[in-house]
Structure formats: structure tokens, C-alpha cells
Design an enzyme around this catalytic site. Structure first.
Site, PDB file in Angstrom:
ATOM      1  N   GLU A  57      -1.257   0.541  -9.965  1.00  0.00           N
ATOM      2  CA  GLU A  57      -0.644   0.709 -11.294  1.00  0.00           C
ATOM      3  C   GLU A  57       0.086  -0.566 -11.724  1.00  0.00           C
ATOM      4  OE1 GLU A  57       0.660   5.253  -9.921  1.00  0.00           O
ATOM      5  OE2 GLU A  57       1.984   4.141 -11.298  1.00  0.00           O
ATOM      6  N   GLU A 117       4.396   9.126  -4.311  1.00  0.00           N
ATOM      7  CA  GLU A 117       5.843   8.877  -4.256  1.00  0.00           C
ATOM      8  C   GLU A 117       6.572   9.822  -3.312  1.00  0.00           C
ATOM      9  OE1 GLU A 117       5.605   7.162  -8.833  1.00  0.00           O
ATOM     10  OE2 GLU A 117       7.115   8.683  -8.367  1.00  0.00           O
TER      11      GLU A 117
END
Ligand code: G3I
Length: 345
Positions: free
Chosen positions: A265, A158
Site C-alpha cells: 500500500e 494489522e
């Protein structure tokens, strides 16, 4: 005992674990009971996240081992667990997950080394060379411990700004440099385990073409800086109202650099989505993801990981207690989304 019977038994056995919380969910039409295990349907490794608390339940552990071929620690291989207040490291929980994976012939994937959201005080109180040394020692210790056991790592997680306009600011970028902290992390991880595939991982790459573009430019900047980047991971935490085609477009773009690509994910939230017919749209998005991932060159495929198998496992339940974002429900029954995912392969 044939695979299908085992799979059915696996899910029946896991009833206790995933169905911990009696669901108020109304009964709905189910996928066929004898759906083959997810991993049997896919021409690529299939994974899920896992915690040691979930491994405490043998029925659920058996269910997971029957369904997938790869495990990612959901949180116990992150700094929040590994880094102690005095700066020392603990590995009891990730060791257990790695051992469970090895015992069951499953792959083990490391998540995650450097994340803006996790900056322990043990690092923040360090300055200059001491900070850099601790950073290097951490990556070498974590990757080195699972050398030859972890098939890959989310080295940096991220790094792109929420709105896609540039890179995130973090303790790591402030202390070591915006690009340098990332380049260094890949260099260190590679030195600790030259055999592990090293990924850059992020989210909202399906919904935000700008974020996706910045993500790809970051990958190119890392490669240009000499970082041994092996691949790109898209988390694919999406809502059931995501427009059809967005996942396909994102995977196509991510594959354009010729690197490995993974879905890291995946879950499809109903509670975060608006509009009707959400269960059918959820199933269609899982099918699209399977089809688009399978359409990538085999040489670029690495794994397709779900962020949990059963609704009761999902982190999204902390936001919406009745969300049902995964392929199996609270009764461990395969949902239409599970059948749609398999049918698409
Ligand atoms: O289980 C312990 C409990 O024993 C303890 O009392 C409690 C208080 O400290 O913590 C509990 O652990 C929590 C753990 O989830 C299990 O529920 C951790 O505090 C909490 O930080 C952890 O949250 C995880 C979160 O990342 C932060 O690491 C979520 O499970 C996990 O699903 C989430 O996953 C992230 C990915 O890493 C990156 N992408 C987004 C994704 C969802 O946010």
C-alpha cells in the site's frame, strides 16, 4: 499505437478523473511526459488500489489499466461493505472490480478478510459456536467467490500492536483466541482457494524495528501453528522524512523467513513529514523502495502495490487536503517520484 503514445494518451485521458478537484498545487518540474507505464518498467507485478467510484470514469479506468498489472479493492471487499446488517453478504462492488481486472488482463488481489478495525455488529451479537460458524462461513464465502481469480489475499491485517509490543486485541482475538483466530483464518482461506497466496499485512514496519520484529515473530508463530502462510506484506505508508535505508532494512528482514514479500500500500506523505526538500526526498524513497524490492530474489517477489496512482485518489487527502503522496499529480502528470521509481529499476 506504441505503448508510450498509449501511456501518454492514457494519462491525458485520465485528466478528468484524477484531477476532479482543481488543485491549488503550484506547477512544478515534471517527469518526462513519455514515461513508460509503471508496469512496463518493473520486473514484477505492479498494482494499485481502486474503487468502483473510480471505475465509473472510463478515462481514469483506462489510465489505471495502462499503468498497472494488478488491482486491489481499496475498501469494497472489506467487512464494512460486504457484511450487511442482517449478516448476509453483498458482492456487487468487488465483483465489478474483479470483472474489470479480468477484462483488462490484470491480476486481482483480495484485501482484507480479518481486521481489528472492522468488527460488524452482525458478528458482535453472536456468541460461541454461532460466532465461529459465521467467521468460517464469511471467509469461505469471500475467498470461495473469487477462487481462481484472486491471486492472493491479505488474510489478517494489522495484527501487531501499535507500539510493536505484542498483538492487537480485537473482537476476533477475544472470541476465538489471540493466535487461533489467525491460524483458523489461514486454514479456512486455504481450503476455499488452495491456489491463492495468503499474506500477513501490517504497517510502520520501516519506522519501527520493534514492530517489525514482533511481526516476524508472529509470522513464525503462525507457521509453527500450521497456518498456510505464503507471505508478508508491508504497507509502506511512510513520510517523506523517513531516513534513507529504512525501507531497504525492512524488506531485507521480511525476506529473511524465505516467504513471499510484497509492498502492499505504498504512499509517501509530504504533509505528515517535517523538514525541507520533501519532494526530492519523496522521490528518493520511491526509488529506494523500487531498488530494494527488485533486489529481492525473484522467487520471493509477489507484487509492488501503490495505495493509489494520483494524488487526488489518496486516502491521505482526508487528513491533509493538499498532500501529494503518490506518483501522479492532480493533473495526472507523472511526478519526479514516478521517474525516480522507474529509473531505479
Ligand atoms: O464512498 C462511500 C460513500 O458513498 C459513503 O457515503 C461514505 C459514508 O459511509 O463512505 C464512503 O466510503 C468510504 C471509502 O473509504 C471511500 O472513501 C468508507 O466509508 C471508508 O471506510 C473507506 O475508508 C478506507 C479505509 O481503509 C477503511 O476501509 C480508505 O478508503 C482506505 O484507503 C483505507 O485503507 C487502509 C487499508 O485498508 C489498510 N491500511 C491502511 C489504509 C489507510 O487507512
Amino acid at each position: 499505437m506504441n505503448l508510450r503514445r498509449r501511456a501518454f494518451l492514457g494519462s491525458a485521458m485520465a485528466l478528468a478523473a484524477c484531477g476532479r478537484r482543481a488543485s491549488s498545487q503550484p506547477r512544478r518540474d515534471y517527469a518526462p511526459h513519455d514515461l513508460p507505464p509503471l508496469k512496463a518498467a518493473a520486473p514484477f507485478p505492479v498494482g494499485t488500489c481502486i474503487t468502483t467510484a473510480q471505475l465509473d470514469d472510463p478515462a481514469f479506468a483506462a489510465f489505471v489499466a495502462a499503468q498497472v498489472s494488478q488491482l486491489t479493492p481499496e475498501w469494497e471487499l472489506k467487512m464494512e461493505y460486504v457484511v450487511q446488517a442482517d449478516g448476509s453478504h453483498r458482492f456487487d462492488a468487488p465483483d465489478r472490480i474483479a470483472a474489470f481486472a479480468a477484462d483488462r488482463g490484470l491480476r486481482f488481489f483480495g484485501h482484507t478478510l480479518v481486521w481489528y478495525a472492522q468488527a460488524p455488529e452482525a458478528f458482535a451479537r453472536l456468541e460461541g459456536g454461532a460466532f465461529r460458524d459465521a467467521y468460517a462461513a464469511y471467509i469461505a464465502a469471500v475467498v470461495g467467490r473469487y477462487k481462481g481469480r484472486a491471486v492472493g489475499w491479505d488474510v489478517v491485517n494489522e495484527a501487531v500492536a501499535e507500539d510493536g509490543d505484542g498483538w492487537r486485541d480485537s473482537l476476533w482475538s477475544q472470541r476465538l483466541g489471540a493466535l487461533e483466530h489467525m491460524r483458523l483464518a489461514y486454514q479456512l482461506a486455504h481450503a476455499a482457494d488452495p491456489g491463492a497466496a495468503l499474506f500477513l499485512n501490517d504497517y510502520n514496519l520501516e519506522r519501527s524495528p520493534q514492530k517489525r520484529s514482533t511481526f516476524l515473530k508472529l509470522a513464525e508463530a503462525l507457521l509453527h501453528a500450521g497456518a498456510p502462510l505464503s507471505g508478508l506484506g508491508t504497507q509502506t505508508h511512510v513520510g517523506a522524512d523517513l531516513p534513507p535505508g529504512a525501507i531497504t532494512a525492512a524488506l531485507r528482514d521480511l525476506a529473511s523467513l524465505g516467504l513471499k514479500v510484497r509492498i502492499s500500500e505504498m504512499d509517501v506523505s509530504l504533509s505528515r513529514a517535517s523538514g525541507g526538500d520533501l519532494e526530492r526526498r519523496q522521490a528518493a524513497l520511491y526509488a529506494e523502495a523500487a531498488e530494494a524490492y527488485a533486489a529481492l530474489p525473484a522467487s520471493q517477489r509477489f507484487d509492488f502495490t501503490f495505495w493509489g496512482l494520483c494524488d487526488g485518489q489518496s486516502w491521505l487527502r482526508r487528513e491533509h487536503a493538499d498532500d501529494t503522496p503518490l506518483l501522479f499529480d492532480d493533473r495526472d502528470q507523472p511526478k519526479p517520484a514516478a521517474a525516480a521509481w522507474e529509473r531505479a529499476l
